[in-house]
Design a protein around this motif. Sequence first.
Motif, PDB file in Angstrom:
ATOM      1  N   GLU A 210       0.838  -1.212   0.000  1.00 40.07           N
ATOM      2  CA  GLU A 210       0.000   0.000   0.000  1.00 40.07           C
ATOM      3  C   GLU A 210       0.866   1.252   0.000  1.00 40.07           C
ATOM      4  OE1 GLU A 210      -2.887  -0.009   3.161  1.00 40.07           O
ATOM      5  OE2 GLU A 210      -3.593  -2.021   2.612  1.00 40.07           O
ATOM      6  N   GLN A 211       1.923   1.247   0.809  1.00 38.44           N
ATOM      7  CA  GLN A 211       2.821   2.402   0.868  1.00 38.44           C
ATOM      8  C   GLN A 211       3.484   2.635  -0.483  1.00 38.44           C
ATOM      9  OE1 GLN A 211       5.572   1.502   4.005  1.00 38.44           O
ATOM     10  NE2 GLN A 211       4.018   1.620   5.603  1.00 38.44           N
ATOM     11  N   ARG A 212       3.926   1.559  -1.103  1.00 40.64           N
ATOM     12  CA  ARG A 212       4.582   1.682  -2.408  1.00 40.64           C
ATOM     13  C   ARG A 212       3.614   2.206  -3.451  1.00 40.64           C
ATOM     14  NH1 ARG A 212       8.255  -3.895  -2.572  1.00 40.64           N
ATOM     15  NH2 ARG A 212       9.906  -3.114  -1.204  1.00 40.64           N
ATOM     16  N   GLN A 213       2.385   1.682  -3.463  1.00 40.10           N
ATOM     17  CA  GLN A 213       1.399   2.152  -4.428  1.00 40.10           C
ATOM     18  C   GLN A 213       1.068   3.618  -4.203  1.00 40.10           C
ATOM     19  OE1 GLN A 213      -1.682  -0.884  -3.959  1.00 40.10           O
ATOM     20  NE2 GLN A 213      -1.307  -1.513  -6.077  1.00 40.10           N
ATOM     21  N   ALA A 214       0.917   4.008  -2.954  1.00 41.53           N
ATOM     22  CA  ALA A 214       0.602   5.399  -2.629  1.00 41.53           C
ATOM     23  C   ALA A 214       1.705   6.345  -3.085  1.00 41.53           C
ATOM     24  CB  ALA A 214       0.360   5.552  -1.126  1.00 41.53           C
ATOM     25  N   ALA A 215       2.939   5.830  -3.105  1.00 40.08           N
ATOM     26  CA  ALA A 215       4.083   6.634  -3.538  1.00 40.08           C
ATOM     27  C   ALA A 215       4.304   6.537  -5.049  1.00 40.08           C
ATOM     28  CB  ALA A 215       5.339   6.200  -2.805  1.00 40.08           C
TER      29      ALA A 215
END
Length: 132
Positions: free
Chosen positions: A35-40
């Motif tokens: 999720e963090q990677r996608q958000a970034a």
Amino acid sequence: MNSYDWELIELLLHKVQESANVNFAPREYAAELAEQRQAAGRQIGGTLDHLKMLAADYERILLQGGYIESRPESEGGNGENFVLTERGSRLLELINSSLPANLQFREQLAEKGQAALTPEVFDELSARAARA
């Protein structure tokens, strides 16, 4: 798999530190990282299922390599959580992404491929890093 996902390993090691009285859940942590990677706007590193499988594999590798061990009951252990060993603390210290100098150590580990987390290889690299 040629090299490890060091960002995922760093996250798992941080979660080990926080796991008193809580079951260690590597697959959940992998989902958080995705999720963090996608958000970034970054690639998650394959599919979510692949990342979850990696996290479970890394738990086994870290345990077998002596980077983590069962958390004692006196420290909030419940049979399903861990503490960092001295080797695990060194690994976390050396791959900590908040320190830009550690990116070079991650590169040295990556050059070793799958052998990077075998205790002998890691101990040699970390001893060399300590002398540098």
